[in-house]
Design a protein around this motif. Structure first.
Motif, PDB file in Angstrom:
ATOM      1  N   LEU A 148      41.431 -58.107  75.356  1.00 15.17           N
ATOM      2  CA  LEU A 148      41.952 -57.310  76.459  1.00 15.17           C
ATOM      3  C   LEU A 148      41.917 -58.149  77.731  1.00 15.17           C
ATOM      4  O   LEU A 148      40.868 -58.713  78.077  1.00 15.17           O
ATOM      5  CB  LEU A 148      41.104 -56.061  76.692  1.00 15.17           C
ATOM      6  CG  LEU A 148      41.001 -55.047  75.562  1.00 15.17           C
ATOM      7  CD1 LEU A 148      39.978 -53.959  75.925  1.00 15.17           C
ATOM      8  CD2 LEU A 148      42.350 -54.435  75.263  1.00 15.17           C
ATOM      9  N   GLU A 162      41.531 -57.769  81.307  1.00 10.51           N
ATOM     10  CA  GLU A 162      41.100 -56.754  82.266  1.00 10.51           C
ATOM     11  C   GLU A 162      41.821 -56.978  83.590  1.00 10.51           C
ATOM     12  O   GLU A 162      41.767 -58.065  84.155  1.00 10.51           O
ATOM     13  CB  GLU A 162      39.582 -56.815  82.464  1.00 10.51           C
ATOM     14  CG  GLU A 162      39.035 -55.793  83.440  1.00 10.51           C
ATOM     15  CD  GLU A 162      39.335 -54.368  83.027  1.00 10.51           C
ATOM     16  OE1 GLU A 162      40.358 -53.827  83.505  1.00 10.51           O
ATOM     17  OE2 GLU A 162      38.563 -53.800  82.246  1.00 10.51           O
ATOM     18  N   TRP A 205      40.823 -51.353  81.893  1.00 13.85           N
ATOM     19  CA  TRP A 205      40.231 -51.119  80.570  1.00 13.85           C
ATOM     20  C   TRP A 205      38.803 -50.581  80.632  1.00 13.85           C
ATOM     21  O   TRP A 205      38.182 -50.361  79.588  1.00 13.85           O
ATOM     22  CB  TRP A 205      40.251 -52.402  79.743  1.00 13.85           C
ATOM     23  CG  TRP A 205      41.631 -52.894  79.439  1.00 13.85           C
ATOM     24  CD1 TRP A 205      42.195 -54.072  79.853  1.00 13.85           C
ATOM     25  CD2 TRP A 205      42.630 -52.247  78.646  1.00 13.85           C
ATOM     26  NE1 TRP A 205      43.486 -54.188  79.367  1.00 13.85           N
ATOM     27  CE2 TRP A 205      43.781 -53.077  78.629  1.00 13.85           C
ATOM     28  CE3 TRP A 205      42.686 -51.035  77.958  1.00 13.85           C
ATOM     29  CZ2 TRP A 205      44.951 -52.748  77.950  1.00 13.85           C
ATOM     30  CZ3 TRP A 205      43.845 -50.699  77.285  1.00 13.85           C
ATOM     31  CH2 TRP A 205      44.955 -51.554  77.283  1.00 13.85           C
TER      32      TRP A 205
END
Length: 193
Positions: A132, A134, A139
């Protein structure tokens, strides 16, 4: 690592930081000579990312189901746009083409696509990194939800080690390149009912 699959929104989102992050991620992909594999759209963050990679001289592979081509959201400027029959085929082809999976901010489709490949990793169906990027705390609530799933014993703590997270595109891609997924057993209490 030669190709990175990116899941991200077909909307630009509410804050300019999301488009900035997509452009920064594109620059980092091109600097590392990594090809982008993505959902083939021309709209939202998807279009911003693809356009930035193309503008910098990078390679882009778009994979889109025919129904979305018909809705006129396909990125017609891609040199490699693959049209498939269904969303299932799209996800399977994107997974086959990619060496890593990264999610930028997005909505339901982004969540669904990312969680599917993360689940495949948990089940040992692939050993590719799942990460991910961020962006502006986007998130944080998702990560809190995953921590709650561990606390409530629906998810093993080791399963969270499959998920890489960073605010920096460079650091995130470094982590993907260096990632060696831990062995993870799926079931917490297999025998209990």
């Amino acid at each position: 690592m030669k190709r990175v699959c990116v899941f991200l929104g077909s909307s630009p989102g509410a804050r300019p930081v999301y488009a900035e992050a997509a452009r920064e991620f594109a620059a980092e992909l091109v600097a590392r000579d990594l090809a982008l594999v993505y959902g083939g759209g021309r709209v939202g963050l998807m279009g911003i990312l693809a356009d930035a990679v193309l503008a910098a001289g990078g390679h882009v592979i778009g994979v889109i189901p025919a129904i979305l081509v018909d809705l006129e959201v396909a990125h017609e400027g891609l040199p490699d746009l693959r049209v498939v029959a269904s969303m299932h085929e799209r996800k399977a082809l994107m997974a086959d083409l990619s060496d890593a999976f990264v999610s930028l901010p997005g909505g339901l489709g982004t969540f669904e696509e990312f969680f599917e490949v993360l689940t495949w990793g948990q089940l040992g169906m692939h050993r590719k990194p799942c990460a991910l990027l961020e962006v502006g705390g986007y998130w944080a609530t998702l990560r809190a939800m995953l921590a709650n799933a561990v606390e409530e014993r629906f998810l093993r703590p080791e399963s969270l080690d499959l998920l890489l997270v960073s605010e920096s595109p460079a650091a995130l891609l470094d982590a993907c390149a260096d990632h060696r997924p831990p062995p993870v057993a799926k079931w917490l209490d297999r025998e209990s009912r």
